[in-house]
Design a protein around this motif. Structure first.
Motif, short mmCIF file in Angstrom:
data_model
loop_
_atom_site.label_atom_id
_atom_site.label_comp_id
_atom_site.label_asym_id
_atom_site.label_seq_id
_atom_site.Cartn_x
_atom_site.Cartn_y
_atom_site.Cartn_z
N LYS A 7 0.84 -1.20 0.00
CA LYS A 7 0.00 0.00 0.00
C LYS A 7 0.87 1.25 0.00
O LYS A 7 2.04 1.20 0.37
CB LYS A 7 -0.97 0.01 1.18
N THR A 8 0.28 2.32 -0.43
CA THR A 8 0.95 3.61 -0.36
C THR A 8 -0.02 4.58 0.29
O THR A 8 -1.23 4.40 0.25
CB THR A 8 1.34 4.15 -1.75
N GLY A 9 0.56 5.62 0.88
CA GLY A 9 -0.28 6.60 1.57
C GLY A 9 -0.29 7.93 0.85
O GLY A 9 -0.42 7.98 -0.37
N HIS A 10 -0.10 8.99 1.63
CA HIS A 10 -0.17 10.36 1.09
C HIS A 10 1.26 10.90 0.95
O HIS A 10 2.01 10.90 1.92
CB HIS A 10 -0.96 11.25 2.04
N GLN A 11 1.61 11.36 -0.21
CA GLN A 11 2.98 11.87 -0.40
C GLN A 11 3.16 13.23 0.26
O GLN A 11 4.24 13.55 0.73
CB GLN A 11 3.32 11.94 -1.90
N ASN A 12 2.10 14.04 0.27
CA ASN A 12 2.22 15.35 0.91
C ASN A 12 1.82 15.24 2.38
O ASN A 12 0.68 14.90 2.69
CB ASN A 12 1.33 16.38 0.21
N ILE A 83 -5.48 8.78 15.23
CA ILE A 83 -4.02 8.62 15.36
C ILE A 83 -3.70 7.13 15.19
O ILE A 83 -4.19 6.29 15.95
CB ILE A 83 -3.52 9.11 16.75
N GLY A 84 -2.85 6.83 14.20
CA GLY A 84 -2.60 5.42 13.87
C GLY A 84 -1.29 4.88 14.39
O GLY A 84 -1.02 3.67 14.29
N ALA A 85 -0.44 5.75 14.96
CA ALA A 85 0.84 5.27 15.51
C ALA A 85 1.42 6.35 16.41
O ALA A 85 1.13 7.54 16.22
CB ALA A 85 1.83 4.93 14.40
N ASP A 134 7.50 9.39 6.75
CA ASP A 134 7.58 8.24 5.84
C ASP A 134 6.50 7.21 6.14
O ASP A 134 6.04 6.50 5.24
CB ASP A 134 8.97 7.60 5.91
N THR A 135 6.09 7.12 7.39
CA THR A 135 5.01 6.20 7.76
C THR A 135 3.70 6.62 7.09
O THR A 135 2.94 5.78 6.57
CB THR A 135 4.84 6.18 9.30
N VAL A 136 3.46 7.93 7.09
CA VAL A 136 2.24 8.44 6.44
C VAL A 136 2.36 8.27 4.92
O VAL A 136 1.42 7.85 4.24
CB VAL A 136 1.99 9.93 6.81
N ARG A 137 3.56 8.55 4.41
CA ARG A 137 3.76 8.43 2.95
C ARG A 137 3.59 6.98 2.50
O ARG A 137 3.09 6.71 1.41
CB ARG A 137 5.16 8.92 2.57
N ALA A 138 4.01 6.05 3.34
CA ALA A 138 3.91 4.63 2.97
C ALA A 138 2.51 4.07 3.20
O ALA A 138 2.21 2.95 2.78
CB ALA A 138 4.93 3.82 3.78
N GLY A 139 1.69 4.81 3.91
CA GLY A 139 0.33 4.33 4.19
C GLY A 139 0.25 3.40 5.39
O GLY A 139 -0.76 2.74 5.61
N SER A 140 1.33 3.37 6.20
CA SER A 140 1.31 2.48 7.38
C SER A 140 0.47 3.05 8.50
O SER A 140 0.04 2.32 9.40
CB SER A 140 2.74 2.24 7.87
N GLY A 177 0.49 14.28 9.53
CA GLY A 177 -0.55 13.64 8.72
C GLY A 177 -0.61 14.21 7.32
O GLY A 177 0.20 15.09 6.96
N PRO A 178 -1.56 13.75 6.51
CA PRO A 178 -1.67 14.20 5.13
C PRO A 178 -1.97 15.70 5.06
O PRO A 178 -2.61 16.25 5.95
CB PRO A 178 -2.87 13.42 4.58
#
Ligand code: COA
Length: 356
Positions: A7-12, A83-85, A134-140, A177-178
């Motif tokens: 998966k991927t998340g948000h780049q910005n 909040i996811g992490a 990077d966690t947000v960017r990766a979608g983790s 976050g995004p």
């Protein structure tokens, strides 16, 4: 055969809210010099420190981290359950086992989320910010809470001339976050283990305590674990900083795609006001560019220093949410981590309406 899912998340991504907790007790240089062979003038001239804050009463790393975290979440306007992490940047949390992250997550009502500690000396917040982004960017995780907390007063020897006047306690936190526009550049980070001993501790617990010896030290009065404190070869660190940090800062700018002229605020780790003045000058930042000077009344709070310094600038109006800031953390390891960021909204605001 089915492929393994990715998966991927948000780049910005950006820091969406900031919170801080400063201990109630203010400790002056004069008070430090009750037991330290030094003077207010020497300390201020060499380090830029006049006061620091130390925990007292019911304050500890756990209470400070939780309070800073709650404030950052409230200031971000993000519902806590999103909040996811949680990443806890700390060097002075009193136990290695258990580490602090899960405890702080539990204390703020987020039991169950992934929560862990990052130990990277005073560069810890910079490392944590890179990992959070990077966690947000990766979608983790969609939203990551990053907390820096230290009780350096507890791991310090009050008569040690190289450290006793430097360190303070406190906690600072941000929600990452995004974001519509990207507000966190890629991290520039590095380490120099060859000089690791320049900042260390007086006792290396596993080497010092073989099992037989340990049995003799079960009395808390004589247990060497209880007497561990931080050591530092100040001038060695200063020289390392003078060589390494200018290169790191150029690299941060290059990686961010911005130039020195684009930087509106400079928030270096609060280790020494003299190092920071030198870095600002070397970078060619104009005199009128505001630079964090939280060290003057907060001391060096290690992994908590950058969020505390950002919060102080935003809360007092020295900097405004939405401005472009250059951050650089550095210290034990030896290690460093920096990034160009968009400052989060000032505490108490959930948008950049303070940008004027
Ligand atoms: N009070 C009074 N005098 C002191 C002293 C103190 N606390 N500590 C040292 N001195 C004296 C020394 O004895 C020495 O005296 P001498 O010239 O007569 O021999 C003189 O002051 C200079 O000592 P030095 O150790 O070279 O001090 P310094 O100018 O390097 O300043 C620090 C000390 C710690 C402020 C400085 O080295 C520093 O900030 N280093 C970097 C710290 C850092 O960035 N850490 C990373 C993050 S944790």
């Amino acid at each position: 055969m089915a492929g393994i899912a990715a998966k991927t998340g948000h780049q910005n991504v950006a820091m969406l809210g900031i919170g801080a907790y400063r201990p109630r007790r203010l400790v002056s240089n004069d008070e430090i010099c009750d037991v330290l062979d030094s003077s207010d003038e020497w300390i201020y001239e060499r380090s830029g420190i006049r006061n620091r804050r130390w925990i007292s009463g019911d304050e500890n790393a756990r209470t400070m981290a939780a309070e800073a975290a709650r404030r950052a979440i409230a200031n971000s306007g993000i519902p806590p359950e999103k909040i996811g992490a949680l990443i806890l940047a700390t060097n002075s949390w009193k136990t290695k086992i258990p580490h602090g992250g899960p405890i702080v997550a539990y204390d703020i009502g987020l039991n169950g989320i992934p929560a862990y500690d990052v130990a990277a000396g005073c560069g810890g917040f910079g490392y944590g910010l890179g990992i959070a982004a990077d966690t947000v960017r990766a979608g983790s995780a969609e939203y990551v809470l990053l907390v820096g907390v230290e009780t350096m007063s507890v791991v310090m020897e009050p008569t040690d001339r190289s450290t006793a006047f430097i360190f303070g306690d406190g906690a600072g936190a941000v929600v990452v976050g995004p974001s519509e526009e990207n507000g966190i550049s890629p991290t520039v980070w590095g380490s120099d283990g060859e000089n690791a001993e320049a900042i260390g501790q007086n006792l290396d617990i596993p080497e010092y305590m073989d099992r037989a010896e340990r049995m003799q030290h079960l009395d808390p009065e004589t247990d060497p674990v209880g007497r561990m404190y931080v050591t530092m070869e100040g001038s060695k660190v200063f020289r390392w900083a003078a060589i390494t940090l200018p290169k790191a800062l150029s690299s941060v700018l290059e990686t961010s795609g911005l130039a020195a002229d684009d930087i509106e605020v400079f928030v270096p780790h609060q280790a020494n006001a003299r190092i920071n003045e030198l870095m600002k000058k070397n970078l060619g930042l104009a005199d009128e560019i505001p630079m964090a000077n939280d060290i003057e009344n907060t001391g060096n709070t290690s992994a908590a220093s950058i969020p505390l310094a950002m919060e102080e600038m935003l809360a007092t109006g020295k900097a405004k949410g939405g401005q472009t800031a250059l951050l650089l953390g550095f210290g034990a390891g030896l290690s460093y981590a920096g990034a160009v960021v968009t400052l989060p909204p000032a505490p108490g605001r959930t948008s950049f309406d303070d940008l004027g």
